[in-house]
Design a protein around this motif. Structure first.
Motif, PDB file in Angstrom:
ATOM      1  N   ARG A 194       9.646 -40.657  37.699  1.00 56.55           N
ATOM      2  CA  ARG A 194       8.597 -39.983  38.470  1.00 56.55           C
ATOM      3  C   ARG A 194       9.171 -38.768  39.188  1.00 56.55           C
ATOM      4  O   ARG A 194      10.298 -38.803  39.703  1.00 56.55           O
ATOM      5  N   GLN A 195       8.390 -37.691  39.202  1.00 57.02           N
ATOM      6  CA  GLN A 195       8.775 -36.471  39.912  1.00 57.02           C
ATOM      7  C   GLN A 195       7.834 -36.269  41.098  1.00 57.02           C
ATOM      8  O   GLN A 195       6.628 -36.498  40.978  1.00 57.02           O
ATOM      9  N   LEU A 196       8.376 -35.808  42.213  1.00 55.85           N
ATOM     10  CA  LEU A 196       7.589 -35.683  43.442  1.00 55.85           C
ATOM     11  C   LEU A 196       7.226 -34.252  43.796  1.00 55.85           C
ATOM     12  O   LEU A 196       6.156 -34.002  44.353  1.00 55.85           O
ATOM     13  N   ASP A 197       8.083 -33.309  43.474  1.00 52.60           N
ATOM     14  CA  ASP A 197       7.831 -31.928  43.916  1.00 52.60           C
ATOM     15  C   ASP A 197       8.495 -30.945  42.950  1.00 52.60           C
ATOM     16  O   ASP A 197       9.454 -30.255  43.299  1.00 52.60           O
ATOM     17  N   SER A 198       7.961 -30.888  41.726  1.00 47.77           N
ATOM     18  CA  SER A 198       8.553 -30.040  40.699  1.00 47.77           C
ATOM     19  C   SER A 198       8.056 -28.600  40.830  1.00 47.77           C
ATOM     20  O   SER A 198       6.847 -28.346  40.825  1.00 47.77           O
ATOM     21  N   HIS A 199       9.008 -27.658  40.940  1.00 47.46           N
ATOM     22  CA  HIS A 199       8.695 -26.235  41.053  1.00 47.46           C
ATOM     23  C   HIS A 199       9.128 -25.502  39.784  1.00 47.46           C
ATOM     24  O   HIS A 199      10.010 -25.972  39.047  1.00 47.46           O
ATOM     25  N   LEU A 200       8.531 -24.337  39.558  1.00 47.32           N
ATOM     26  CA  LEU A 200       8.932 -23.459  38.458  1.00 47.32           C
ATOM     27  C   LEU A 200       9.887 -22.403  38.980  1.00 47.32           C
ATOM     28  O   LEU A 200       9.651 -21.804  40.043  1.00 47.32           O
ATOM     29  N   PHE A 201      10.958 -22.138  38.214  1.00 51.00           N
ATOM     30  CA  PHE A 201      11.950 -21.136  38.583  1.00 51.00           C
ATOM     31  C   PHE A 201      12.177 -20.178  37.419  1.00 51.00           C
ATOM     32  O   PHE A 201      12.089 -20.563  36.249  1.00 51.00           O
ATOM     33  N   ILE A 202      12.478 -18.929  37.750  1.00 48.05           N
ATOM     34  CA  ILE A 202      12.899 -17.940  36.764  1.00 48.05           C
ATOM     35  C   ILE A 202      14.334 -17.537  37.091  1.00 48.05           C
ATOM     36  O   ILE A 202      14.612 -17.015  38.186  1.00 48.05           O
ATOM     37  N   TYR A 203      15.231 -17.798  36.154  1.00 47.67           N
ATOM     38  CA  TYR A 203      16.656 -17.467  36.331  1.00 47.67           C
ATOM     39  C   TYR A 203      16.938 -16.133  35.652  1.00 47.67           C
ATOM     40  O   TYR A 203      16.542 -15.912  34.502  1.00 47.67           O
ATOM     41  N   ASP A 204      17.604 -15.230  36.364  1.00 54.40           N
ATOM     42  CA  ASP A 204      17.961 -13.905  35.849  1.00 54.40           C
ATOM     43  C   ASP A 204      19.423 -13.935  35.429  1.00 54.40           C
ATOM     44  O   ASP A 204      20.318 -14.130  36.258  1.00 54.40           O
ATOM     45  N   PHE A 205      19.700 -13.717  34.133  1.00 56.15           N
ATOM     46  CA  PHE A 205      21.076 -13.740  33.649  1.00 56.15           C
ATOM     47  C   PHE A 205      21.888 -12.552  34.175  1.00 56.15           C
ATOM     48  O   PHE A 205      23.116 -12.622  34.237  1.00 56.15           O
ATOM     49  N   GLY A 206      21.190 -11.489  34.561  1.00 57.51           N
ATOM     50  CA  GLY A 206      21.901 -10.297  35.034  1.00 57.51           C
ATOM     51  C   GLY A 206      22.603 -10.512  36.354  1.00 57.51           C
ATOM     52  O   GLY A 206      23.788 -10.154  36.513  1.00 57.51           O
ATOM     53  N   ASP A 207      21.927 -11.109  37.322  1.00 52.62           N
ATOM     54  CA  ASP A 207      22.524 -11.298  38.645  1.00 52.62           C
ATOM     55  C   ASP A 207      22.580 -12.768  39.070  1.00 52.62           C
ATOM     56  O   ASP A 207      22.892 -13.067  40.237  1.00 52.62           O
ATOM     57  N   SER A 208      22.270 -13.677  38.151  1.00 51.24           N
ATOM     58  CA  SER A 208      22.301 -15.126  38.415  1.00 51.24           C
ATOM     59  C   SER A 208      21.369 -15.541  39.549  1.00 51.24           C
ATOM     60  O   SER A 208      21.585 -16.573  40.197  1.00 51.24           O
TER      61      SER A 208
END
Length: 496
Positions: A416-430
């Motif tokens: 079970r997940q309680l608070d799943s967020h979406l993230f965008i990771y930038d390979f240029g600056d991490s």
């Protein structure tokens, strides 16, 4: 007086003589009739046929050999009848002669022998060679019978894509609705009319062609009964088309625009395998067979198109395989060194980078990282965190990675997940951008994918109770507060 008395005696004598003469004729004027009753055309003997005369004398029935005999029939003219239920009655004029035996053979036919067959149905709608027809078509025809018998109809449907023949029987109306037709297919239909007596009569054959499919760029799944079914819709969530059968458990669709194909997972017995189909759901073919798609949780497993639609990448436990879409060329590409399971894979064909998500047997100890075609680790995006994470998707230029993570760090046996967020990771600056900061509390954002222009994302939002309805939503990346429902009661969306 004496003369009158003599006359009276003469009259009485004459009457007495005449009366005695008639009695003598009846007794001496008896004849008989015998014969046989057979079926027309086959001469098969017919049993239990009633044989009688008019005027009435004796009535008899034929034996197992179809034979009969009526005796002691007073001489004279008669009508001899042969009758049995289901057969046409036969009559024969006969003359009975004293002390003679007459022989009469009857040939009997079925009761409906004179019934005329129905007229051939006249096909009305769609007109012959009609085009741009919808995938639900109402067939209309006109039927008639010269004897006004009740008619039933059979519709036969063929197409120019395969040798399938569909037959729809026992239709009592002169209309029939065809459903679940395929787009861009030519169909041929014919109506057979039956009165239940004569052989059915076929109509002419008409043809019609269905329209081209709408440009549905979004594909997704929905539960129907005990199975998951794949659908498509346009970017407004309209023109929904069911692509897979409710009889099969099909899920995790991935569209490849250049080839016009959709790859997806489907249950085959106790295994799960890769399949491909056209964008309208036709020409389904199985890709994997020797090695199945397997891992931690089938609901979490993801695969990827590769080599511009020529191949597919998929996980099997701790191994990553590549396979041609025709099922050949199975190749082992990568294997984890610590036995962790590969759950998700996504490849960018522009730079050849492959993104992987691995986890332990419980779905935790997640690592998200990239490798090259040789299996060398390039960059680690996520490691050493508690809780669930996944739904990895590389941007078209390979500079960003979209994923979800349960920031609560919660772990349980039921995942079970309680608070799943979406993230965008930038390979240029991490750097990482949380685009779920306006997410309703008590919900999870899951299964995210970039939109075709990568200005927005499509994802699933659902209550964190793990059992509530899932809804597909969209959200622009620069205006992360403007999330909106797109398709209700649906999940596993892809937008290409």
């Amino acid at each position: 007086m004496k003369r009158y008395f003599i006359k009276l005696i003469l009259v009485f004598t004459a009457v007495l003589v005449n009366s005695c003469s008639e009695d003598t004729i009846d007794l001496e004027g008896l004849g008989s009739v015998r014969g046989r009753v057979v079926a027309v055309g086959t001469n098969e003997p017919l049993e239990n046929v009633k044989i009688s005369t008019n005027p009435s004398s004796s009535t008899v029935f034929t034996d197992e050999n179809g034979e009969y005999l009526i005796e002691n029939i007073p001489s004279g003219d008669y009508s001899l009848a042969a009758q049995r239920d289901g057969l046409l009655a036969q009559f024969e004029a006969i003359s009975i002669i004293a002390d003679r035996e007459l022989e009469i053979v009857f040939e009997m036919d079925i009761e409906t022998a004179g019934n005329r067959p129905p007229d051939a149905a006249v096909l009305d709608t769609p007109a012959d060679n009609a085009v741009d027809q919808p995938v639900e078509v109402t067939l209309v025809w006109t039927g008639a019978d010269p004897d006004e018998d009740s008619l039933t109809y059979t519709v036969t449907l063929r197409n120019d894509e395969n040798t399938d023949v569909e037959i729809f029987e026992n239709i009592t109306d002169t209309t029939y609705v065809l459903t679940d037709l395929q787009y861009n297919v030519k169909y041929f239909w014919q109506v057979s009319s039956s009165d239940g007596i004569n052989d059915p009569v076929n109509s002419n054959t008409f043809a019609f062609e269905t329209a081209s499919p709408p440009n549905n760029r979004i594909i997704y799944t929905r539960s129907v009964g005990d199975n998951s079914v794949i659908y498509s819709a346009n970017e407004q969530g309209d023109t929904e088309i069911q692509l897979t059968s409710e009889a099969n458990n099909s899920f995790r669709p991935r569209r490849h625009v250049a080839t016009g194909k959709i790859a997806f997972l489907q249950s085959v017995g106790s295994d799960t395998h890769l399949f491909v189909m056209n964008e309208d759901g036709t020409q389904v073919s199985q890709v994997t067979s020797q090695v199945s798609v397997a891992g931690f949780d089938l609901g979490e497993i993801d695969f990827s198109w590769s080599d511009n639609g020529a191949r597919l990448l998929f996980p099997n436990q701790d191994k990553l395989y590549s396979i041609d879409v025709d099922g050949s060329g199975l190749t082992l590409l990568y294997q984890t060194s610590d036995g962790d399971l590969i759950t998700e894979v996504d490849k960018n064909d522009n730079n050849g980078v492959i993104a992987l998500k691995t986890n332990n047997l419980d779905g935790y100890e997640v690592e998200i990282f990239t490798i090259n075609a040789a299996g060398m680790v390039l960059e680690t995006i996520l490691t050493g965190v508690s809780g669930a994470a996944g739904s990895i998707n590389l941007s078209v230029d390979g500079t960003k990675l979209l994923y979800n993570q349960d920031i609560s760090g919660f772990e349980s046996s039921d995942y079970r997940q309680l608070d799943s967020h979406l993230f965008i990771y930038d390979f240029g600056d991490s750097s990482r951008l949380d685009i779920s900061i306006q997410k309703p509390s008590g919900t999870n954002d899951l299964d995210a994918r970039f939109s075709p222009n990568e200005a927005a994302v499509i994802f699933v939002n659902t209550s964190n109770d793990g059992i509530s309805q899932r809804n597909i939503q969209t959200m622009t990346i620069l205006e992360i507060a403007n999330r909106a429902d797109l398709i209700l009661n649906a999940s596993m969306a892809d937008w290409e």
